[in-house]
Write an enzyme that holds these catalytic residues in place. Structure first.
Site, PDB file in Angstrom:
ATOM      1  N   LYS A  41       0.848  -1.194   0.000  1.00  0.00           N
ATOM      2  CA  LYS A  41       0.000   0.000   0.000  1.00  0.00           C
ATOM      3  C   LYS A  41       0.885   1.246   0.000  1.00  0.00           C
ATOM      4  CE  LYS A  41      -2.410   1.585   3.649  1.00  0.00           C
ATOM      5  NZ  LYS A  41      -2.271   3.046   3.708  1.00  0.00           N
ATOM      6  N   ASP A  68      -3.540   4.341  -1.643  1.00  0.00           N
ATOM      7  CA  ASP A  68      -4.481   4.732  -0.583  1.00  0.00           C
ATOM      8  C   ASP A  68      -4.516   6.254  -0.448  1.00  0.00           C
ATOM      9  OD1 ASP A  68      -6.196   4.568   1.592  1.00  0.00           O
ATOM     10  OD2 ASP A  68      -4.605   4.099   3.026  1.00  0.00           O
ATOM     11  N   LYS A  70      -7.479   8.009  -0.211  1.00  0.00           N
ATOM     12  CA  LYS A  70      -8.677   8.387   0.556  1.00  0.00           C
ATOM     13  C   LYS A  70      -9.287   9.692   0.051  1.00  0.00           C
ATOM     14  CE  LYS A  70      -7.564   6.008   4.858  1.00  0.00           C
ATOM     15  NZ  LYS A  70      -6.148   5.649   4.635  1.00  0.00           N
ATOM     16  N   ASP A  73     -14.081  14.722  -1.764  1.00  0.00           N
ATOM     17  CA  ASP A  73     -14.286  16.092  -2.254  1.00  0.00           C
ATOM     18  C   ASP A  73     -15.609  16.094  -3.004  1.00  0.00           C
ATOM     19  OD1 ASP A  73     -13.805  18.768  -3.308  1.00  0.00           O
ATOM     20  OD2 ASP A  73     -11.676  18.394  -2.988  1.00  0.00           O
ATOM     21  N   PRO A  75     -18.162  15.642  -6.133  1.00  0.00           N
ATOM     22  CA  PRO A  75     -18.120  14.580  -7.143  1.00  0.00           C
ATOM     23  C   PRO A  75     -17.232  14.905  -8.348  1.00  0.00           C
ATOM     24  CG  PRO A  75     -20.350  14.822  -6.322  1.00  0.00           C
ATOM     25  CD  PRO A  75     -19.552  15.941  -5.699  1.00  0.00           C
ATOM     26  N   THR A 124     -10.546   3.481  11.098  1.00  0.00           N
ATOM     27  CA  THR A 124     -10.291   2.608  12.259  1.00  0.00           C
ATOM     28  C   THR A 124      -9.690   3.389  13.437  1.00  0.00           C
ATOM     29  OG1 THR A 124      -8.285   1.986  11.060  1.00  0.00           O
ATOM     30  CG2 THR A 124     -10.068   0.401  11.073  1.00  0.00           C
ATOM     31  N   ARG A 184      -3.317  -5.687  14.731  1.00  0.00           N
ATOM     32  CA  ARG A 184      -2.282  -5.686  15.769  1.00  0.00           C
ATOM     33  C   ARG A 184      -2.129  -7.082  16.350  1.00  0.00           C
ATOM     34  NH1 ARG A 184      -1.517  -1.625  13.713  1.00  0.00           N
ATOM     35  NH2 ARG A 184      -1.214   0.454  14.569  1.00  0.00           N
ATOM     36  N   ARG A 217       2.600  -0.326  10.842  1.00  0.00           N
ATOM     37  CA  ARG A 217       3.633  -0.264  11.873  1.00  0.00           C
ATOM     38  C   ARG A 217       4.120  -1.608  12.397  1.00  0.00           C
ATOM     39  NH1 ARG A 217       0.402   4.725  14.471  1.00  0.00           N
ATOM     40  NH2 ARG A 217      -1.214   3.627  13.301  1.00  0.00           N
TER      41      ARG A 217
END
Ligand code: C5P
Length: 240
Positions: A41, A68, A70, A73, A75, A124, A184, A217
């Site tokens: 990613k 990624d 994200k 805004d 359309p 998340t 995790r 991470r």
């Protein structure tokens, strides 16, 4: 786009988030991963700094790319941004489902089969308290369900949600790909949540029905990233 008929191999299901500042650091991380991951990613930190160069570097080493960005805004702007991003050779691209039905339709249209659009449902890093602070009374699963329904109607390929809402997302949008970040280990190195609030182990997320996991991470910051990745793949294999 529906969940693939053939099972996705475990190694492909663990997407490594390349959250690094530049291409030099990227090269070091890719070396340390020793060619083990299939899917990587490229997110905001790296793409803002290096753009297409970072994607090319991953692809040159045989990696598949999830971009990624994200996008969120109006359309028109998102449609045009997706058209630009589709020129970069990535397989997956994110937008925020909170941009609404028309924005999602424009994203799907602009992608035109060149890249699969994934809609982020609820980040998340948010908990229900954060929603209450915004005056939102819905629970997170209710919100995921509502956004998943709109996303499916708009014709995008998949959804991003935490392991805790997979059932809600699948129920509202059967057949869409489900990608789960916030992974995790239960304990030990890499277990620190950082800013993530809705977390799960790789085994739990696969057991709940995730198609793909995104791990940042716990792999990037491991003393041995290749070993951390291999451990996650083992956990996924055990949960399939
Ligand atoms: O380091 P960590 O494993 O928490 O990284 C998760 C990665 O997944 C980050 O690159 C983050 O941008 C991304 N992500 C996320 N939550 C979403 C969508 C993407 O954490 N809803």
């Amino acid at each position: 786009m529906t969940t693939p008929a053939h099972p996705i191999p475990a190694r492909e299901r663990v997407i490594v988030a390349l959250d690094v500042p530049d291409c030099a650091t990227l090269a070091t991380l890719l070396d340390r991963l020793d060619g083990l991951p299939v899917f990587y990613k490229v997110g905001l930190e790296l793409f803002v700094a290096e753009g297409e160069r970072a994607v090319e570097m991953v692809r040159a080493r045989g990696g598949r790319v999830f971009l990624d960005l994200k996008l969120h805004d109006i359309p028109e702007t998102v449609g045009r941004a997706v058209a630009s991003a589709a020129r970069v050779e990535a397989e997956l691209l994110t937008v925020h489902t909170s941009g609404g039905y028309e924005m999602l339709c424009r994203a799907a249209e602009a992608a035109a089969g060149r890249v699969k659009i994934l809609g982020v449902t609820v980040l998340t890093s948010l908990a229900e308290d954060d929603l209450r602070a915004e005056g939102i009374e819905q629970t997170i699963p209710e919100m995921v369900r509502a956004r998943a329904r709109i996303a499916a109607r708009a014709g995008i390929a998949g959804l991003v949600c935490s392991s805790h809402e997979i059932e809600a997302a699948r129920g509202a949008a059967p057949g869409l790909l489900i990608v789960v970040p916030g992974i995790r280990p239960a304990s030990g190195a890499g277990a620190g949540r950082g800013d993530q609030k809705r977390v799960a182990t790789a085994g739990q997320a696969i057991g709940n029905g995730a198609d793909y996991l995104v791990v940042g991470r716990p792999v990037r910051d491991a003393a041995d990233p290749a070993a951390a990745f291999a451990g996650l793949v083992k956990e996924v294999e055990a949960a399939i």
